[in-house]
Design a protein around this motif. Structure first.
Motif, mmCIF file in Angstrom:
data_model
loop_
_atom_site.group_PDB
_atom_site.id
_atom_site.type_symbol
_atom_site.label_atom_id
_atom_site.label_comp_id
_atom_site.label_asym_id
_atom_site.label_seq_id
_atom_site.Cartn_x
_atom_site.Cartn_y
_atom_site.Cartn_z
ATOM 1 N N PRO A 110 3.733 2.373 -3.590
ATOM 2 C CA PRO A 110 3.294 3.164 -4.747
ATOM 3 C C PRO A 110 3.119 4.653 -4.440
ATOM 4 O O PRO A 110 3.152 5.490 -5.351
ATOM 5 C CB PRO A 110 1.952 2.523 -5.126
ATOM 6 C CG PRO A 110 2.021 1.139 -4.591
ATOM 7 C CD PRO A 110 2.788 1.264 -3.314
ATOM 8 N N LYS A 111 2.955 4.985 -3.171
ATOM 9 C CA LYS A 111 2.797 6.383 -2.763
ATOM 10 C C LYS A 111 4.135 7.056 -2.469
ATOM 11 O O LYS A 111 4.193 8.286 -2.305
ATOM 12 C CB LYS A 111 1.925 6.474 -1.514
ATOM 13 C CG LYS A 111 0.579 5.808 -1.632
ATOM 14 C CD LYS A 111 -0.114 5.803 -0.280
ATOM 15 C CE LYS A 111 -1.389 4.998 -0.298
ATOM 16 N NZ LYS A 111 -2.020 4.922 1.048
ATOM 17 N N ASP A 121 0.822 -1.212 0.000
ATOM 18 C CA ASP A 121 0.000 0.000 0.000
ATOM 19 C C ASP A 121 0.855 1.260 0.000
ATOM 20 O O ASP A 121 0.525 2.250 -0.668
ATOM 21 C CB ASP A 121 -0.921 -0.006 1.227
ATOM 22 C CG ASP A 121 -1.785 1.246 1.306
ATOM 23 O OD1 ASP A 121 -2.651 1.431 0.422
ATOM 24 O OD2 ASP A 121 -1.587 2.046 2.247
ATOM 25 N N TYR A 122 1.971 1.216 0.731
ATOM 26 C CA TYR A 122 2.800 2.412 0.896
ATOM 27 C C TYR A 122 3.723 2.682 -0.282
ATOM 28 O O TYR A 122 3.874 3.828 -0.724
ATOM 29 C CB TYR A 122 3.630 2.273 2.177
ATOM 30 C CG TYR A 122 4.667 3.348 2.361
ATOM 31 C CD1 TYR A 122 4.299 4.686 2.532
ATOM 32 C CD2 TYR A 122 6.028 3.042 2.353
ATOM 33 C CE1 TYR A 122 5.257 5.682 2.698
ATOM 34 C CE2 TYR A 122 6.984 4.025 2.525
ATOM 35 C CZ TYR A 122 6.595 5.347 2.689
ATOM 36 O OH TYR A 122 7.544 6.317 2.831
ATOM 37 N N ASP A 171 7.185 8.666 -3.382
ATOM 38 C CA ASP A 171 7.662 9.310 -4.610
ATOM 39 C C ASP A 171 9.168 9.510 -4.646
ATOM 40 O O ASP A 171 9.740 9.692 -5.726
ATOM 41 C CB ASP A 171 6.969 10.662 -4.789
ATOM 42 C CG ASP A 171 5.487 10.517 -5.083
ATOM 43 O OD1 ASP A 171 5.122 9.556 -5.793
ATOM 44 O OD2 ASP A 171 4.691 11.347 -4.593
ATOM 45 N N ARG A 214 10.088 0.322 -8.148
ATOM 46 C CA ARG A 214 10.461 1.426 -7.259
ATOM 47 C C ARG A 214 11.976 1.632 -7.258
ATOM 48 O O ARG A 214 12.460 2.774 -7.288
ATOM 49 C CB ARG A 214 9.993 1.145 -5.831
ATOM 50 C CG ARG A 214 8.502 1.179 -5.614
ATOM 51 C CD ARG A 214 7.930 2.569 -5.623
ATOM 52 N NE ARG A 214 7.461 2.961 -6.941
ATOM 53 C CZ ARG A 214 6.898 4.132 -7.228
ATOM 54 N NH1 ARG A 214 6.742 5.044 -6.290
ATOM 55 N NH2 ARG A 214 6.511 4.407 -8.447
#
Length: 337
Positions: free
Chosen positions: A152-153, A149-150, A155, A192
């Protein structure tokens, strides 16, 4: 690693496993009713000063019994682990992260060590270890959900030399994903990693280390990328990242750091830096062609860092003794390689 060294590391781990205080809980309190003791908050991982140190202290014990199954400490450690890694306690550890204010607790350093522990249990062909692995599933699955969940957020990477740094946990999670066959997590971590670090060039080695580092963000990054790229691509990437490494020019990265006061909880971080630099350099070297001149440079420096770091694992000061043995075992036990 010799069995004698392993016995000493086990002694250090057992000395802190049930030591509840001093403790740095790192909890977010939403009211007076949230005030609890470390053991009440974390029925499994309450010792070793903080949650992540307790987690990798447990991992270290699992790793040592796996490496030395016939050692004199094996039965005693197995008995302790069977008691501590209880289904109820681990369920409570998982539930702790379900509260909204706790979703970022130990993100991502502690998560990485917990998944390293999960991987160690999952890959151990041992009946008792497989039972522990099943007990660990609620916490393991909770942390994987939080990570997926974290990430992809997220940046931007975190480039520092201590807990928030992002290359180390990405590497540990990648090892975990591959070890348990989680392709979705594997692909997310590769995406990532490439986004954060794939285009990095001319790393400013002169800026390392900072005063309380236990990681080299530059070497951690390279140790991650050797997991992400195939050999040819990694060798080219490393040439751009540390362009004069083969000529033994890498700023301060190749020189072990000195520790002026092992009783200072921040300054002793530098002993961990020597150990983690060593394992990162060995990992990087392992991904290069045998005739690559950078291999000998990295191996010589890794050996010097290893000796400097091991000298401070046992000092008589809990500031270092509650965690440094885990770093030593990660290095000597060839974890991550």
């Amino acid at each position: 690693m010799t069995e004698e060294q392993a016995e000493d590391f086990v002694a250090l781990a057992l000395a802190g496993i049930d030591r509840e205080y001093p403790n740095k809980p790192g909890a977010v309190l939403t009211g007076a009713g949230e005030l609890k003791t470390p053991r009440q908050m974390h029925p499994v991982f309450f010792g070793h000063f903080d949650w992540h140190s307790s987690v990798h202290g447990h991992w270290m014990l699992v790793r040592l019994v796996r490496l030395f199954p016939e050692a004199g400490f094996s039965d005693r450690v197995r008995e302790m682990l069977d008691s501590r890694l209880s289904a109820g306690g681990l369920r409570a550890e998982a539930d702790y992260f379900l509260e909204p204010e706790n979703r970022s607790f130990e993100r991502m350093y502690g998560w990485a060590w917990a998944l390293r522990l999960a991987l160690e249990l999952a890959n151990w062909n041992d009946v008792q270890a497989q039972d522990w692995s099943q007990r660990f599933k609620p916490l393991e699955e909770t942390l994987v959900r939080l990570a997926t969940d974290y990430l992809p957020k997220m940046d931007w990477p975190v480039r520092c030399g201590f807990h928030p740094e992002s290359a180390f946990p990405l590497a540990q999670m990648l090892d975990y994903a591959r070890g348990v066959g989680d392709r979705e997590l594997d692909e997310l971590l590769i995406e990532r990693s490439l986004r954060f670090y794939g285009e990095d060039r001319n790393y400013p080695t002169r800026y390392e280390p900072s005063g309380n580092d236990f990681f080299s963000p530059g070497l951690n990054e390279a140790d991650l990328m050797r997991r992400v790229l195939d050999r040819d691509r990694f060798e080219r990437w490393l040439e751009g990242f540390l362009p004069r490494l083969g000529e033994e020019e890498a700023g301060n990265l190749l020189n072990p750091v000195k520790i002026s006061d092992p009783s200072d909880g921040h300054l002793i971080h530098l002993a961990g830096l020597n150990l983690s630099r060593s394992w990162a350099m060995k990992g990087i070297a392992s991904a290069l062609s045998c005739d690559d001149p950078r291999v000998s440079v990295l191996e010589r420096s890794a050996a010097a860092h290893e000796a400097a770091g091991l000298a401070f694992v046992r000092t008589g000061h809990y500031e270092g003794e509650h965690w440094l043995a885990s770093f030593a075992v990660y290095l000597l036990g060839k974890s991550g390689r």
